[in-house]
Design a protein around this motif. Structure first.
Motif, mmCIF file in Angstrom:
data_model
loop_
_atom_site.group_PDB
_atom_site.id
_atom_site.type_symbol
_atom_site.label_atom_id
_atom_site.label_comp_id
_atom_site.label_asym_id
_atom_site.label_seq_id
_atom_site.Cartn_x
_atom_site.Cartn_y
_atom_site.Cartn_z
ATOM 1 N N PRO A 9 -2.197 -6.013 -8.455
ATOM 2 C CA PRO A 9 -1.674 -4.706 -8.718
ATOM 3 C C PRO A 9 -0.296 -4.523 -9.548
ATOM 4 O O PRO A 9 0.062 -3.574 -10.297
ATOM 5 C CB PRO A 9 -1.495 -4.181 -7.470
ATOM 6 C CG PRO A 9 -2.278 -5.098 -6.466
ATOM 7 C CD PRO A 9 -2.430 -6.273 -7.177
ATOM 8 N N ILE A 10 0.508 -5.500 -9.228
ATOM 9 C CA ILE A 10 1.856 -5.471 -10.072
ATOM 10 C C ILE A 10 1.669 -5.633 -11.381
ATOM 11 O O ILE A 10 2.312 -4.958 -12.309
ATOM 12 C CB ILE A 10 2.961 -6.243 -9.374
ATOM 13 C CG1 ILE A 10 3.318 -6.058 -8.022
ATOM 14 C CG2 ILE A 10 4.099 -6.715 -10.201
ATOM 15 C CD1 ILE A 10 3.777 -7.163 -7.348
ATOM 16 N N LEU A 11 0.832 -6.588 -11.835
ATOM 17 C CA LEU A 11 0.698 -6.838 -13.395
ATOM 18 C C LEU A 11 -0.142 -5.640 -13.922
ATOM 19 O O LEU A 11 -0.007 -5.378 -15.007
ATOM 20 C CB LEU A 11 -0.110 -8.165 -13.616
ATOM 21 C CG LEU A 11 0.740 -9.400 -13.025
ATOM 22 C CD1 LEU A 11 -0.152 -10.649 -13.698
ATOM 23 C CD2 LEU A 11 1.972 -9.492 -14.096
ATOM 24 N N ARG A 12 -1.033 -5.017 -13.027
ATOM 25 C CA ARG A 12 -1.800 -3.880 -13.781
ATOM 26 C C ARG A 12 -0.620 -2.690 -14.087
ATOM 27 O O ARG A 12 -0.628 -1.977 -15.076
ATOM 28 C CB ARG A 12 -2.736 -3.370 -12.784
ATOM 29 C CG ARG A 12 -3.923 -4.110 -12.751
ATOM 30 C CD ARG A 12 -5.206 -3.334 -12.242
ATOM 31 N NE ARG A 12 -5.065 -3.166 -10.794
ATOM 32 C CZ ARG A 12 -5.463 -3.848 -9.684
ATOM 33 N NH1 ARG A 12 -6.132 -4.966 -10.102
ATOM 34 N NH2 ARG A 12 -5.070 -3.686 -8.485
ATOM 35 N N PRO A 65 1.324 -1.091 -0.035
ATOM 36 C CA PRO A 65 1.776 0.544 -0.712
ATOM 37 C C PRO A 65 3.356 0.259 -0.953
ATOM 38 O O PRO A 65 3.911 0.824 -2.027
ATOM 39 C CB PRO A 65 1.279 1.424 0.229
ATOM 40 C CG PRO A 65 0.201 0.872 0.755
ATOM 41 C CD PRO A 65 0.414 -0.513 0.678
ATOM 42 N N GLU A 66 3.884 -0.188 -0.011
ATOM 43 C CA GLU A 66 5.492 -0.164 0.015
ATOM 44 C C GLU A 66 6.008 -1.095 -1.212
ATOM 45 O O GLU A 66 6.810 -0.691 -2.020
ATOM 46 C CB GLU A 66 6.074 -0.809 1.269
ATOM 47 C CG GLU A 66 5.951 0.049 2.248
ATOM 48 C CD GLU A 66 6.434 -0.444 3.725
ATOM 49 O OE1 GLU A 66 7.673 -0.684 3.888
ATOM 50 O OE2 GLU A 66 5.495 -1.058 4.411
ATOM 51 N N ILE A 67 5.210 -2.330 -1.352
ATOM 52 C CA ILE A 67 5.614 -3.079 -2.636
ATOM 53 C C ILE A 67 5.380 -2.470 -3.761
ATOM 54 O O ILE A 67 5.971 -2.558 -4.971
ATOM 55 C CB ILE A 67 4.867 -4.462 -2.450
ATOM 56 C CG1 ILE A 67 5.343 -5.079 -1.323
ATOM 57 C CG2 ILE A 67 4.901 -5.284 -3.650
ATOM 58 C CD1 ILE A 67 4.232 -6.342 -0.742
ATOM 59 N N GLY A 77 7.337 -0.135 -8.807
ATOM 60 C CA GLY A 77 7.301 1.097 -9.764
ATOM 61 C C GLY A 77 8.719 1.502 -10.062
ATOM 62 O O GLY A 77 8.973 1.819 -11.148
ATOM 63 N N HIS A 78 9.384 1.597 -8.984
ATOM 64 C CA HIS A 78 10.876 2.025 -9.275
ATOM 65 C C HIS A 78 11.433 1.159 -10.141
ATOM 66 O O HIS A 78 12.201 1.414 -10.997
ATOM 67 C CB HIS A 78 11.663 2.094 -7.950
ATOM 68 C CG HIS A 78 13.056 2.081 -7.779
ATOM 69 N ND1 HIS A 78 13.751 3.356 -7.906
ATOM 70 C CD2 HIS A 78 13.922 1.159 -8.019
ATOM 71 C CE1 HIS A 78 15.184 3.380 -7.904
ATOM 72 N NE2 HIS A 78 15.200 1.708 -8.110
ATOM 73 N N ARG A 90 1.857 5.734 -7.608
ATOM 74 C CA ARG A 90 1.421 7.008 -6.949
ATOM 75 C C ARG A 90 1.351 6.398 -5.175
ATOM 76 O O ARG A 90 0.205 6.739 -4.685
ATOM 77 C CB ARG A 90 0.139 7.258 -7.411
ATOM 78 C CG ARG A 90 0.209 7.669 -8.777
ATOM 79 C CD ARG A 90 -1.082 8.173 -9.440
ATOM 80 N NE ARG A 90 -1.815 9.292 -8.759
ATOM 81 C CZ ARG A 90 -1.445 10.474 -9.118
ATOM 82 N NH1 ARG A 90 -0.536 10.868 -9.959
ATOM 83 N NH2 ARG A 90 -1.927 11.561 -8.344
ATOM 84 N N GLN A 91 2.365 6.215 -4.687
ATOM 85 C CA GLN A 91 2.440 5.838 -3.414
ATOM 86 C C GLN A 91 3.665 6.283 -2.819
ATOM 87 O O GLN A 91 4.634 5.769 -2.244
ATOM 88 C CB GLN A 91 2.708 4.207 -3.260
ATOM 89 C CG GLN A 91 1.556 3.260 -3.822
ATOM 90 C CD GLN A 91 0.432 3.308 -3.034
ATOM 91 O OE1 GLN A 91 0.464 4.071 -1.928
ATOM 92 N NE2 GLN A 91 -0.632 2.552 -3.294
ATOM 93 N N PRO A 92 3.458 7.901 -2.297
ATOM 94 C CA PRO A 92 4.749 8.231 -1.735
ATOM 95 C C PRO A 92 4.990 7.783 -0.559
ATOM 96 O O PRO A 92 6.471 7.726 -0.097
ATOM 97 C CB PRO A 92 4.399 9.744 -1.683
ATOM 98 C CG PRO A 92 2.951 9.857 -2.025
ATOM 99 C CD PRO A 92 2.420 8.517 -2.684
ATOM 100 N N ASP A 93 3.923 7.937 0.321
ATOM 101 C CA ASP A 93 4.448 7.295 1.495
ATOM 102 C C ASP A 93 4.907 5.730 1.770
ATOM 103 O O ASP A 93 5.721 5.477 2.411
ATOM 104 C CB ASP A 93 3.177 7.396 2.457
ATOM 105 C CG ASP A 93 2.504 8.659 2.727
ATOM 106 O OD1 ASP A 93 3.510 9.358 3.515
ATOM 107 O OD2 ASP A 93 1.609 9.155 2.331
#
Length: 429
Positions: free
Chosen positions: A226-229, A279-281, A286-287, A379-382
């Protein structure tokens, strides 16, 4: 003559159209603009408060006390530095260190380097008690450190060694400019200082950071993929993700996307991997990618350039007036005399100390931009809200507006959670 079927069909069709129209009107009344009905019941402030209320009172009081203590620590660090500078010049210790360097060699650059070694060691020793308190005892008192004193002392010694090498080089360059360019040294000195800052940014992730922590390639596909995507989707040329063993020092979660010119790397610390959900990661990464994509390092360099150029102009003005009045008493002959270093450090430190609210505000603006980029990308607000709670273990969650403006270089936890919930209300049904 029309049949009953021919009479009924137009009436039935008309009634169907009327019913559809009524249904559409009712849907607009109940759910304006065609939005999901759940959105109208999503209360941003209520959801924000739900997150904030999850923090136990004793934990909130502890994090508030830790962060507020940091305000005083900034003051005492500045006062301590000023006291050290006064001791070195008033006691003529700086002049004696210069004299020793001159006795050892006649080569001016080497004299500067020898003085720099003495100055860095002496100031490190004099500030050691405050360093032990702020970086070791205080961290353990608030439960944020995993490191024993031997490990901490080893890192402190490594930092001192790096300071000796890099500090000596930059002092040799700066005093070389001062001696050769008496009238414009403040301009060229500022440019050298900025070039040195860029140099540190380039070599830091690859050559300096590994002195303190071990970096390994992360192979967990459920985290890496997911990170590389996210990276590829945002034009970040990365094919590896690194893990750093930050847990040997502290319990803090962090990550970064750093470097350029072939030194770029994505790094997560192991606390983030061990303590946070996917989701937190993703929200945190993303930040961090936001900083990279929006060229925040370059913008920070430009901002720093303005501060450094103005600071060197102030430095020239301040040193000239202080030496005109006290130079003979301190046995400092002029701005090209290396013994002036404590005076220069004090003047520039005072300048940066006064500018703290403004530099914090600039950094905080970039951090908010990165938050928004991260929300729109991951797209992970929580996930962002959960991460903000973990950061709240050592940051005050709900400061007052003036307090946040003066002391916070990141948005407060409450602001970040509210931002995430507002994004969620507008984007996710």
């Amino acid at each position: 003559m029309r049949t009953t079927h021919q009479l009924i069909c137009p009436i039935s069709n008309a009634m169907s159209k009327v019913c559809l129209l009524l249904a559409f009107v009712l849907s607009l009344v109940i759910n304006p603009c065609g939005r999901a009905s759940e959105k109208s019941t999503f209360d941003v402030e209520k959801e924000t408060r739900t997150y904030l209320d999850r923090i136990p009172r004793d934990k909130k009081a502890q994090s508030d006390a830790y962060f507020q203590g940091g305000y005083w620590l900034q003051l005492w660090s500045f006062v301590g530095g000023a006291a050290i500078a006064a001791l070195l010049v008033q006691g003529r210790i700086s002049a004696r260190m210069r004299d020793l360097a001159q006795r050892l060699t006649r080569f001016k650059p080497l004299q500067t380097g020898l003085y720099a070694v003495q100055y860095i060691i002496v100031t490190a020793i004099l500030s050691f008690p405050l360093s032990v308190y702020s970086d070791f005892f205080r961290e353990h008192h608030y439960g944020l450190s995993n490191q024993d004193f031997g490990g901490w002392l080893g890192d402190w010694a490594k930092g001192l060694l790096v300071s000796l090498i890099l500090g000596s080089l930059v002092m040799m360059a700066l005093f070389g400019i001062v001696r050769r360019l008496q009238r414009t040294w403040h301009i060229w000195g500022a440019l050298v200082a900025l070039a040195f800052l860029v140099f540190i940014i380039v070599i830091g992730p690859v050559y300096i950071a590994p002195l303190f922590n071990k970096y390994t390639i992360l192979n967990d596909a459920k985290v890496v993929d997911p990170i590389l995507r996210l990276a590829r989707a945002n034009g970040i040329a990365a094919d590896k993700v690194y893990e750093m063993d930050a847990s040997k020092q502290s319990k803090r979660v962090s990550a970064n996307v750093s470097g350029f010119l072939g030194t770029m790397r994505i790094t997560l610390n192991d606390n983030l991997l061990n303590r946070c959900s996917l989701p937190e990661i993703e929200a945190v990464m993303g930040h961090e990618m936001g900083h990279y994509v929006m060229n925040h390092v370059l913008k920070m360099l430009l901002f720093s350039g303005i501060l450094v150029v103005a600071g060197f102009a102030l430095l020239r003005w301040g040193i000239e007036r202080l030496l005109a009045r006290y130079g003979a008493r301190w046995r400092i002959s002029g701005v090209g005399d290396v013994a002036v270093t404590p005076v220069a450090v004090f003047v520039f430190s005072a300048y940066l100390f006064v500018l703290t609210p403004f530099t914090n505000s600039f950094i905080r603006m970039q951090e908010f931009e990165a938050d928004m980029f991260g929300l729109n990308t991951a797209r992970q607000p929580d996930g962002m809200a959960e991460a903000a709670l973990k950061l709240g273990e050592y940051r005050k969650m709900e400061p007052g507006p003036i307090e946040e403006w003066v002391f916070f270089d990141h948005s407060s936890g409450a602001t970040r959670i509210r931002t995430a919930m507002r994004w969620k209300a507008e984007n996710l049904p």
